[in-house]
Scaffold this active site. Structure first.
Site, PDB file in Angstrom:
ATOM      1  N   THR A  82      42.232  87.484  19.129  1.00 19.13           N
ATOM      2  CA  THR A  82      41.409  87.325  17.934  1.00 19.13           C
ATOM      3  C   THR A  82      41.587  88.518  16.998  1.00 19.13           C
ATOM      4  O   THR A  82      41.850  89.629  17.458  1.00 19.13           O
ATOM      5  CB  THR A  82      39.915  87.167  18.290  1.00 19.13           C
ATOM      6  OG1 THR A  82      39.143  87.124  17.086  1.00 19.13           O
ATOM      7  CG2 THR A  82      39.382  88.312  19.140  1.00 19.13           C
ATOM      8  N   ASP A  98      37.590  79.873  19.585  1.00 20.14           N
ATOM      9  CA  ASP A  98      37.449  79.178  18.314  1.00 20.14           C
ATOM     10  C   ASP A  98      36.026  78.658  18.261  1.00 20.14           C
ATOM     11  O   ASP A  98      35.538  78.037  19.206  1.00 20.14           O
ATOM     12  CB  ASP A  98      38.462  78.046  18.146  1.00 20.14           C
ATOM     13  CG  ASP A  98      38.695  77.765  16.663  1.00 20.14           C
ATOM     14  OD1 ASP A  98      39.120  78.691  15.944  1.00 20.14           O
ATOM     15  OD2 ASP A  98      38.413  76.644  16.200  1.00 20.14           O
ATOM     16  N   SER A  99      35.350  78.971  17.182  1.00 15.80           N
ATOM     17  CA  SER A  99      33.925  78.653  17.135  1.00 15.80           C
ATOM     18  C   SER A  99      33.537  78.192  15.742  1.00 15.80           C
ATOM     19  O   SER A  99      34.272  78.386  14.779  1.00 15.80           O
ATOM     20  CB  SER A  99      33.108  79.878  17.559  1.00 15.80           C
ATOM     21  OG  SER A  99      33.670  81.058  17.051  1.00 15.80           O
ATOM     22  N   GLY A 159      28.771  86.519  10.474  1.00 19.57           N
ATOM     23  CA  GLY A 159      28.943  85.117  10.091  1.00 19.57           C
ATOM     24  C   GLY A 159      27.647  84.474   9.613  1.00 19.57           C
ATOM     25  O   GLY A 159      26.951  84.987   8.738  1.00 19.57           O
ATOM     26  N   TYR A 160      27.310  83.356  10.247  1.00 14.90           N
ATOM     27  CA  TYR A 160      26.116  82.597   9.848  1.00 14.90           C
ATOM     28  C   TYR A 160      24.848  83.080  10.581  1.00 14.90           C
ATOM     29  O   TYR A 160      23.797  82.448  10.463  1.00 14.90           O
ATOM     30  CB  TYR A 160      26.331  81.101  10.121  1.00 14.90           C
ATOM     31  CG  TYR A 160      27.481  80.507   9.311  1.00 14.90           C
ATOM     32  CD1 TYR A 160      27.267  80.052   8.016  1.00 14.90           C
ATOM     33  CD2 TYR A 160      28.769  80.425   9.831  1.00 14.90           C
ATOM     34  CE1 TYR A 160      28.304  79.521   7.264  1.00 14.90           C
ATOM     35  CE2 TYR A 160      29.817  79.902   9.092  1.00 14.90           C
ATOM     36  CZ  TYR A 160      29.585  79.456   7.811  1.00 14.90           C
ATOM     37  OH  TYR A 160      30.614  78.931   7.062  1.00 14.90           O
ATOM     38  N   LYS A 210      21.507  88.209  21.867  1.00 15.72           N
ATOM     39  CA  LYS A 210      22.292  87.079  21.342  1.00 15.72           C
ATOM     40  C   LYS A 210      23.226  86.546  22.426  1.00 15.72           C
ATOM     41  O   LYS A 210      23.314  85.335  22.650  1.00 15.72           O
ATOM     42  CB  LYS A 210      23.075  87.511  20.098  1.00 15.72           C
ATOM     43  CG  LYS A 210      23.904  86.376  19.501  1.00 15.72           C
ATOM     44  CD  LYS A 210      24.734  86.798  18.303  1.00 15.72           C
ATOM     45  CE  LYS A 210      25.766  85.725  17.994  1.00 15.72           C
ATOM     46  NZ  LYS A 210      26.760  86.150  16.998  1.00 15.72           N
ATOM     47  N   HIS A 257      26.232  80.386  21.940  1.00 15.46           N
ATOM     48  CA  HIS A 257      27.395  79.553  22.279  1.00 15.46           C
ATOM     49  C   HIS A 257      28.488  80.400  22.932  1.00 15.46           C
ATOM     50  O   HIS A 257      29.055  80.034  23.950  1.00 15.46           O
ATOM     51  CB  HIS A 257      27.908  78.889  21.005  1.00 15.46           C
ATOM     52  CG  HIS A 257      28.144  79.845  19.866  1.00 15.46           C
ATOM     53  ND1 HIS A 257      27.239  80.817  19.503  1.00 15.46           N
ATOM     54  CD2 HIS A 257      29.195  80.020  19.032  1.00 15.46           C
ATOM     55  CE1 HIS A 257      27.716  81.523  18.492  1.00 15.46           C
ATOM     56  NE2 HIS A 257      28.908  81.054  18.189  1.00 15.46           N
ATOM     57  N   ARG A 258      28.762  81.577  22.354  1.00 12.67           N
ATOM     58  CA  ARG A 258      29.810  82.458  22.906  1.00 12.67           C
ATOM     59  C   ARG A 258      29.385  83.003  24.266  1.00 12.67           C
ATOM     60  O   ARG A 258      30.196  83.090  25.190  1.00 12.67           O
ATOM     61  CB  ARG A 258      30.091  83.600  21.913  1.00 12.67           C
ATOM     62  CG  ARG A 258      31.226  84.529  22.329  1.00 12.67           C
ATOM     63  CD  ARG A 258      31.747  85.359  21.170  1.00 12.67           C
ATOM     64  NE  ARG A 258      32.256  84.511  20.111  1.00 12.67           N
ATOM     65  CZ  ARG A 258      31.581  84.226  18.988  1.00 12.67           C
ATOM     66  NH1 ARG A 258      30.392  84.773  18.750  1.00 12.67           N
ATOM     67  NH2 ARG A 258      32.082  83.403  18.097  1.00 12.67           N
TER      68      ARG A 258
HETATM   69  P1  ITT Z   1      39.892  84.536  14.936  1.00 12.67           P
HETATM   70  O1  ITT Z   1      40.433  83.167  14.600  1.00 12.67           O
HETATM   71  O2  ITT Z   1      40.852  85.642  14.660  1.00 12.67           O
HETATM   72  O3  ITT Z   1      39.300  84.605  16.307  1.00 12.67           O
HETATM   73  P2  ITT Z   1      37.870  83.821  12.937  1.00 12.67           P
HETATM   74  O4  ITT Z   1      36.678  84.523  12.368  1.00 12.67           O
HETATM   75  O5  ITT Z   1      38.843  83.216  11.954  1.00 12.67           O
HETATM   76  O6  ITT Z   1      38.635  84.843  13.925  1.00 12.67           O
HETATM   77  P3  ITT Z   1      37.208  81.156  13.871  1.00 12.67           P
HETATM   78  O7  ITT Z   1      38.383  80.529  13.215  1.00 12.67           O
HETATM   79  O8  ITT Z   1      36.851  80.744  15.262  1.00 12.67           O
HETATM   80  O9  ITT Z   1      37.374  82.741  13.943  1.00 12.67           O
HETATM   81  O10 ITT Z   1      35.964  80.951  12.910  1.00 12.67           O
HETATM   82  C1  ITT Z   1      34.713  81.201  13.389  1.00 12.67           C
HETATM   83  C2  ITT Z   1      33.742  81.294  12.230  1.00 12.67           C
HETATM   84  O11 ITT Z   1      32.546  80.598  12.621  1.00 12.67           O
HETATM   85  C3  ITT Z   1      33.347  82.737  11.987  1.00 12.67           C
HETATM   86  O12 ITT Z   1      34.178  83.353  11.013  1.00 12.67           O
HETATM   87  C4  ITT Z   1      31.903  82.597  11.537  1.00 12.67           C
HETATM   88  O13 ITT Z   1      31.871  82.256  10.179  1.00 12.67           O
HETATM   89  C5  ITT Z   1      31.418  81.392  12.355  1.00 12.67           C
HETATM   90  N1  ITT Z   1      30.861  81.846  13.646  1.00 12.67           N
HETATM   91  C6  ITT Z   1      31.411  81.710  14.894  1.00 12.67           C
HETATM   92  N2  ITT Z   1      30.646  82.279  15.822  1.00 12.67           N
HETATM   93  C7  ITT Z   1      29.601  82.810  15.170  1.00 12.67           C
HETATM   94  C8  ITT Z   1      28.485  83.553  15.582  1.00 12.67           C
HETATM   95  O14 ITT Z   1      28.295  83.917  16.842  1.00 12.67           O
HETATM   96  N3  ITT Z   1      27.604  83.929  14.647  1.00 12.67           N
HETATM   97  C9  ITT Z   1      27.769  83.594  13.369  1.00 12.67           C
HETATM   98  N4  ITT Z   1      28.815  82.920  12.872  1.00 12.67           N
HETATM   99  C10 ITT Z   1      29.729  82.525  13.779  1.00 12.67           C
END
Ligand code: ITT
Length: 201
Positions: A7, A69-70, A153-154, A175, A180-181
């Site tokens: 990541t 991926d989240s 993020g959100y 958290k 989810h993580r």
């Molecule tokens: P990598 O692909 O390099 O791992 P990324 O940020 O692009 O980094 P993702 O494509 O999985 O990762 O996108 C995940 C997005 O979903 C992340 O940028 C946040 O906007 C949101 N997200 C995921 N997990 C979150 C969390 O625990 N809290 C808040 N927002 C989250």
């Protein structure tokens, strides 16, 4: 055993490292490599993208690689932003831009209808033919405005109903205990422990 976190997201790295800390594995991140890549997420599901990322970093490093991926799925928006969570407001946007767009789209939606969930799929690539996946989820509600200074993020708009706190109002440990993580990582811990036991034979 060495394990590479596949990541480029430092916020994820912090959360993942905290839950793998006590395992007999050396966790490596992009900072441990001269070259690292940003894998293009061409999949249409979290699982596809997690596998793509884990496989690409395994190919690059030759070491077992763990990808996450989240995303956030909001019911009133038919599951948006979903797999596009990181680029909801466009390419190269900030977390604040994405939150702003989400709040605008939900303007006028009553609290009962602001249900949402975070989902996370993690993939571990051990070899090109040996990839395992796990998933984790958490249900919540989208607030009407941004608040709180923790997380990423959100998190500033995601309310966890059992405590009424937003994820941005929790410590990393709080958290990780409910997110989810965190749920996906509990399963990943089992996967890693089984693998190390098997390797020791
Ligand atoms: P990598 O692909 O390099 O791992 P990324 O940020 O692009 O980094 P993702 O494509 O999985 O990762 O996108 C995940 C997005 O979903 C992340 O940028 C946040 O906007 C949101 N997200 C995921 N997990 C979150 C969390 O625990 N809290 C808040 N927002 C989250």
């Amino acid at each position: 055993m060495q394990l590479v976190l596949a990541t480029n997201n430092n916020d994820k790295i912090k959360e993942i490292k905290a839950l793998l800390d006590d395992l007999p594995v050396t966790v490596l991140t992009r900072d441990d490599f001269l070259e690292f890549i940003n894998v293009e997420e061409t999949g249409t599901t979290l699982e596809e993208n997690a596998i793509l990322k884990a496989r690409a970093i395994f190919d690059l490093t030759g070491l077992p690689s763990l990808a996450d991926d989240s995303g956030l799925a909001v019911d009133a928006l038919d599951g948006e932003p979903g797999v596009y969570s990181s680029r909801y407001a466009g390419e190269n946007v900030t977390y604040a831009d994405n939150n702003q767009l989400l709040l605008v789209k939900l303007r006028g939606v009553a609290e009962d209808n602001r249900t949402a969930r975070f989902s996370c799929v993690m993939a571990i690539c051990w070899t090109a033919e040996d990839i395992e996946t796990v998933e984790g989820e958490v249900e919540g509600l989208i607030a009407e405005e941004i608040a709180g200074g923790e997380g990423f993020g959100y998190d500033p708009v995601f309310v966890y109903p059992p405590t009424g706190q937003r994820f941005s109002e929790m410590t990393l440990e709080e958290k990780n205990a409910v997110s989810h993580r965190g749920h996906a990582l509990q399963k990943i811990r089992e996967v890693i422990i089984n693998r190390t036991n098997r390797t020791r034979g």
